[in-house]
Structure formats: C-alpha cells, structure tokens
Design a protein around this motif. Sequence first.
Motif, PDB file in Angstrom:
ATOM      1  N   LEU A  66      59.664  17.875  34.701  1.00  0.00           N
ATOM      2  CA  LEU A  66      60.423  16.802  35.331  1.00  0.00           C
ATOM      3  C   LEU A  66      61.875  17.216  35.530  1.00  0.00           C
ATOM      4  O   LEU A  66      62.557  17.623  34.578  1.00  0.00           O
ATOM      5  N   LEU A  67      62.375  17.087  36.750  1.00  0.00           N
ATOM      6  CA  LEU A  67      63.730  17.523  37.086  1.00  0.00           C
ATOM      7  C   LEU A  67      64.775  16.456  36.785  1.00  0.00           C
ATOM      8  O   LEU A  67      64.600  15.281  37.116  1.00  0.00           O
ATOM      9  N   VAL A  68      65.880  16.903  36.151  1.00  0.00           N
ATOM     10  CA  VAL A  68      67.093  16.090  36.027  1.00  0.00           C
ATOM     11  C   VAL A  68      68.173  16.806  36.844  1.00  0.00           C
ATOM     12  O   VAL A  68      68.724  17.816  36.385  1.00  0.00           O
ATOM     13  N   PRO A  69      68.464  16.339  38.067  1.00  0.00           N
ATOM     14  CA  PRO A  69      69.496  17.001  38.872  1.00  0.00           C
ATOM     15  C   PRO A  69      70.840  17.022  38.138  1.00  0.00           C
ATOM     16  O   PRO A  69      71.103  16.163  37.290  1.00  0.00           O
ATOM     17  N   PHE A  70      71.685  17.981  38.473  1.00  0.00           N
ATOM     18  CA  PHE A  70      72.987  18.093  37.806  1.00  0.00           C
ATOM     19  C   PHE A  70      73.777  16.793  37.882  1.00  0.00           C
ATOM     20  O   PHE A  70      74.404  16.368  36.915  1.00  0.00           O
ATOM     21  N   LYS A  71      73.740  16.126  39.040  1.00  0.00           N
ATOM     22  CA  LYS A  71      74.532  14.911  39.213  1.00  0.00           C
ATOM     23  C   LYS A  71      74.008  13.742  38.371  1.00  0.00           C
ATOM     24  O   LYS A  71      74.699  12.737  38.213  1.00  0.00           O
ATOM     25  N   GLU A  72      72.790  13.883  37.837  1.00  0.00           N
ATOM     26  CA  GLU A  72      72.203  12.827  37.009  1.00  0.00           C
ATOM     27  C   GLU A  72      72.315  13.139  35.515  1.00  0.00           C
ATOM     28  O   GLU A  72      71.724  12.444  34.694  1.00  0.00           O
ATOM     29  N   GLN A  73      73.084  14.158  35.157  1.00  0.00           N
ATOM     30  CA  GLN A  73      73.257  14.518  33.751  1.00  0.00           C
ATOM     31  C   GLN A  73      74.574  13.936  33.231  1.00  0.00           C
ATOM     32  O   GLN A  73      75.647  14.298  33.708  1.00  0.00           O
ATOM     33  N   ARG A  74      74.469  13.059  32.249  1.00  0.00           N
ATOM     34  CA  ARG A  74      75.670  12.447  31.663  1.00  0.00           C
ATOM     35  C   ARG A  74      76.543  13.504  31.011  1.00  0.00           C
ATOM     36  O   ARG A  74      77.779  13.450  31.090  1.00  0.00           O
ATOM     37  N   VAL A  75      75.922  14.448  30.352  1.00  0.00           N
ATOM     38  CA  VAL A  75      76.575  15.649  29.830  1.00  0.00           C
ATOM     39  C   VAL A  75      75.701  16.821  30.240  1.00  0.00           C
ATOM     40  O   VAL A  75      74.491  16.663  30.457  1.00  0.00           O
ATOM     41  N   PRO A  76      76.282  18.019  30.400  1.00  0.00           N
ATOM     42  CA  PRO A  76      75.457  19.178  30.777  1.00  0.00           C
ATOM     43  C   PRO A  76      74.327  19.390  29.775  1.00  0.00           C
ATOM     44  O   PRO A  76      74.551  19.442  28.572  1.00  0.00           O
ATOM     45  N   MET A  77      73.117  19.495  30.284  1.00  0.00           N
ATOM     46  CA  MET A  77      71.948  19.624  29.413  1.00  0.00           C
ATOM     47  C   MET A  77      71.720  21.072  29.008  1.00  0.00           C
ATOM     48  O   MET A  77      72.010  21.998  29.763  1.00  0.00           O
ATOM     49  N   GLU A  78      71.179  21.232  27.793  1.00  0.00           N
ATOM     50  CA  GLU A  78      70.917  22.557  27.243  1.00  0.00           C
ATOM     51  C   GLU A  78      69.441  22.712  26.903  1.00  0.00           C
ATOM     52  O   GLU A  78      68.809  21.769  26.411  1.00  0.00           O
ATOM     53  N   VAL A  79      68.904  23.910  27.152  1.00  0.00           N
ATOM     54  CA  VAL A  79      67.504  24.190  26.842  1.00  0.00           C
ATOM     55  C   VAL A  79      67.272  24.044  25.339  1.00  0.00           C
ATOM     56  O   VAL A  79      68.071  24.507  24.525  1.00  0.00           O
ATOM     57  N   GLY A  80      66.194  23.365  24.980  1.00  0.00           N
ATOM     58  CA  GLY A  80      65.844  23.164  23.582  1.00  0.00           C
ATOM     59  C   GLY A  80      66.352  21.859  23.001  1.00  0.00           C
ATOM     60  O   GLY A  80      65.885  21.426  21.946  1.00  0.00           O
ATOM     61  N   ARG A  81      67.307  21.216  23.694  1.00  0.00           N
ATOM     62  CA  ARG A  81      67.814  19.939  23.216  1.00  0.00           C
ATOM     63  C   ARG A  81      67.085  18.792  23.916  1.00  0.00           C
ATOM     64  O   ARG A  81      66.533  18.962  25.007  1.00  0.00           O
ATOM     65  N   SER A  82      67.100  17.636  23.279  1.00  0.00           N
ATOM     66  CA  SER A  82      66.404  16.465  23.826  1.00  0.00           C
ATOM     67  C   SER A  82      67.408  15.383  24.190  1.00  0.00           C
ATOM     68  O   SER A  82      68.466  15.265  23.544  1.00  0.00           O
ATOM     69  N   TYR A  83      67.061  14.581  25.198  1.00  0.00           N
ATOM     70  CA  TYR A  83      67.951  13.540  25.714  1.00  0.00           C
ATOM     71  C   TYR A  83      67.132  12.309  26.089  1.00  0.00           C
ATOM     72  O   TYR A  83      65.968  12.423  26.478  1.00  0.00           O
ATOM     73  N   VAL A  84      67.767  11.145  25.984  1.00  0.00           N
ATOM     74  CA  VAL A  84      67.135   9.928  26.482  1.00  0.00           C
ATOM     75  C   VAL A  84      67.422   9.830  27.974  1.00  0.00           C
ATOM     76  O   VAL A  84      68.592   9.879  28.391  1.00  0.00           O
ATOM     77  N   VAL A  85      66.377   9.709  28.761  1.00  0.00           N
ATOM     78  CA  VAL A  85      66.518   9.660  30.216  1.00  0.00           C
ATOM     79  C   VAL A  85      65.742   8.477  30.781  1.00  0.00           C
ATOM     80  O   VAL A  85      64.839   7.932  30.139  1.00  0.00           O
ATOM     81  N   HIS A  86      66.127   8.100  31.997  1.00  0.00           N
ATOM     82  CA  HIS A  86      65.423   7.063  32.756  1.00  0.00           C
ATOM     83  C   HIS A  86      64.715   7.728  33.919  1.00  0.00           C
ATOM     84  O   HIS A  86      65.316   8.547  34.628  1.00  0.00           O
ATOM     85  N   LEU A  87      63.446   7.398  34.131  1.00  0.00           N
ATOM     86  CA  LEU A  87      62.682   7.974  35.234  1.00  0.00           C
ATOM     87  C   LEU A  87      62.799   7.090  36.469  1.00  0.00           C
ATOM     88  O   LEU A  87      62.682   5.871  36.378  1.00  0.00           O
ATOM     89  N   PHE A  88      63.018   7.730  37.632  1.00  0.00           N
ATOM     90  CA  PHE A  88      63.192   6.982  38.877  1.00  0.00           C
ATOM     91  C   PHE A  88      62.642   7.797  40.048  1.00  0.00           C
ATOM     92  O   PHE A  88      62.291   8.978  39.891  1.00  0.00           O
ATOM     93  N   LEU A  89      62.553   7.174  41.213  1.00  0.00           N
ATOM     94  CA  LEU A  89      62.169   7.875  42.433  1.00  0.00           C
ATOM     95  C   LEU A  89      63.434   8.226  43.210  1.00  0.00           C
ATOM     96  O   LEU A  89      64.262   7.353  43.475  1.00  0.00           O
ATOM     97  N   ASP A  90      63.599   9.512  43.558  1.00  0.00           N
ATOM     98  CA  ASP A  90      64.793   9.899  44.322  1.00  0.00           C
ATOM     99  C   ASP A  90      64.628   9.515  45.787  1.00  0.00           C
ATOM    100  O   ASP A  90      63.633   8.883  46.174  1.00  0.00           O
TER     101      ASP A  90
END
Length: 282
Positions: free
Chosen positions: A99-123
């Motif tokens: 599942l893709l999180v575009p850069f503009k949808e990242q509250r903070v820059p995401m890092e491989v191996g870390r987990s984040y709470v996200v909301h799923l939507f249709l672009d």
Amino acid sequence: MIEIGKTYSLEVLKHVDFGIYLDGDDLDEILLPERYLPEDVAEWAVGEFLDVFIYLDSEDRPIATTEVPLAEVGDCAYLTVVEKSDFGAFLDWGLMKDLLVPFKEQRVPMEVGRSYVVHLFLDNTGRIAASSRLSKFVPEQNEGDFKVLEEVDLLIASRSDLGYKAVINGTHLGLIHNNEVVRPIKAGDWVKGYIQEARDDGRINLTLQKPSLEVRGELAEKIIAYLKENGGSSDLTDKSAPADINAVFHASKSNYKKALGKLYKARLITMANKRITLIDKA
C-alpha cells in the motif's frame, strides 16, 4: 453499489482458464485470478458466493482477491513500512501488493521498518492509498456523535507536546492530554478511553480513566488489597508525588486522594506520620 477498497460476498458467474468472474453489479464482471481461488473447487462453483476484497489492477480495472487486508478504505490502521521509492513509502497491509503512502501524505518522513497509524482512502485516480495526515480525513469535532463519559475504543496515533492523538471508534480524532495519561501508552496501542467535555472549538478531549465515582470504588479496593499485601501500611499518602502514585495504582493523584478519603470516612484506614494504615477489623 460495489466500492473499490471494500469486501463483498459476490456470486460466481463463470470460469475461465485464468480464474473466475464474479458479479460486480455496477462494476460489471470482476476477475478473481486463479492464484486466489480456494482449494475446495466446490466453493467456487457457478452460483456460489465468495467473500472477496475489491481493488484496481495495474491497468485500473476492478479485480478481486480472497486475501484479507489489515484495513479497508475508510479505516485507520497501524501498518509497517516495508519499502521506499521515488513515489513514497509502501506499507504491508496483508495483500500481495503493498500500500502506497505518497510523500505529500506523510505527516513525518516515513522510515522502513517503522510503523505508523494511517487512514486508507481513494486517490484522484480511484486507487487505494494511505495517509498519516489523519486530520485531513478524520473529523475532530464532536457533533453529537459521542456523549460525555461514554466509553470508546482508542487507537493511539501519535504524540505531541500536549499529549497523544487517538482515533476514536475508528471514526473521529481526539486528544489525551498529558495529565490524563495514567499508564504507559504508545502509537499503535488499542486502549479503552472515555469522552470528556468538548473544548470551545468542538474538538474532543479524552481520558483513560473511568468516571470518577466508578474509579474511586475500584481504586479503593486496589488500595485495600495493596495494604494487605504490604503488611497493612504504605507510605503512599495524599502528599505523595503523582508519579509515585501512578507507578503503583495507574491513577491520577486527584482520584487517589478521593479514594483515600472514601476509605478514611469508612474507617477502613488511618492517615498519620506520613503513612496510611489499614484498620484491623478483627
């Protein structure tokens, strides 16, 4: 109406060499590729119904899978980054295709191996994507959705100087102020919480503590049990530091003092010489 990013029970219409076609209603026939077919052939006989998740393939055509995603469109979930690319970060959400999180949808820059709470939507192309900018998608005002003191399920989302943002029952965002954090919590935790009085701007304040009267009753019982386990006395009084009280009872100092008062009035304890002592009723 069949929506992309949701799970449905769809009827098997016909078999082909590369899978089966399902009745997609307004989306016409939807392919379920052969690799996702159940082992039991009888389950996908024509006329049978299969539970499938609907998404778009690489050519933007609706396609089905029997894999079960960790979240669907409209949900919030705690997901792990498995890869980064020039387009953004990719999350493991239980399906073969990440599942893709575009850069503009990242509250903070995401890092491989870390987990984040996200909301799923249709672009804007109709594809399923995710965002950690929860406030963009999840309402923060209580417009009659919750009652004061109502018990709710909280997904801890992120931390700020004020406290912790949390997703409420999967539908709203609220804030647990630092002084309401009576036990260790972190992003990704699911905990029970309670709705507090709305702020002037309508946003939702939360607490991890049950309504005071109920808390005091439970806390009083914990204090009695603690005293019995520790020789009948304790140096945790109404003058003790909030952190010391919280470390033992996971309660605020205010509720602890009220519980002590209840026990004192009931003549179950004495408070003197910087100690509380259990009164022997024998």
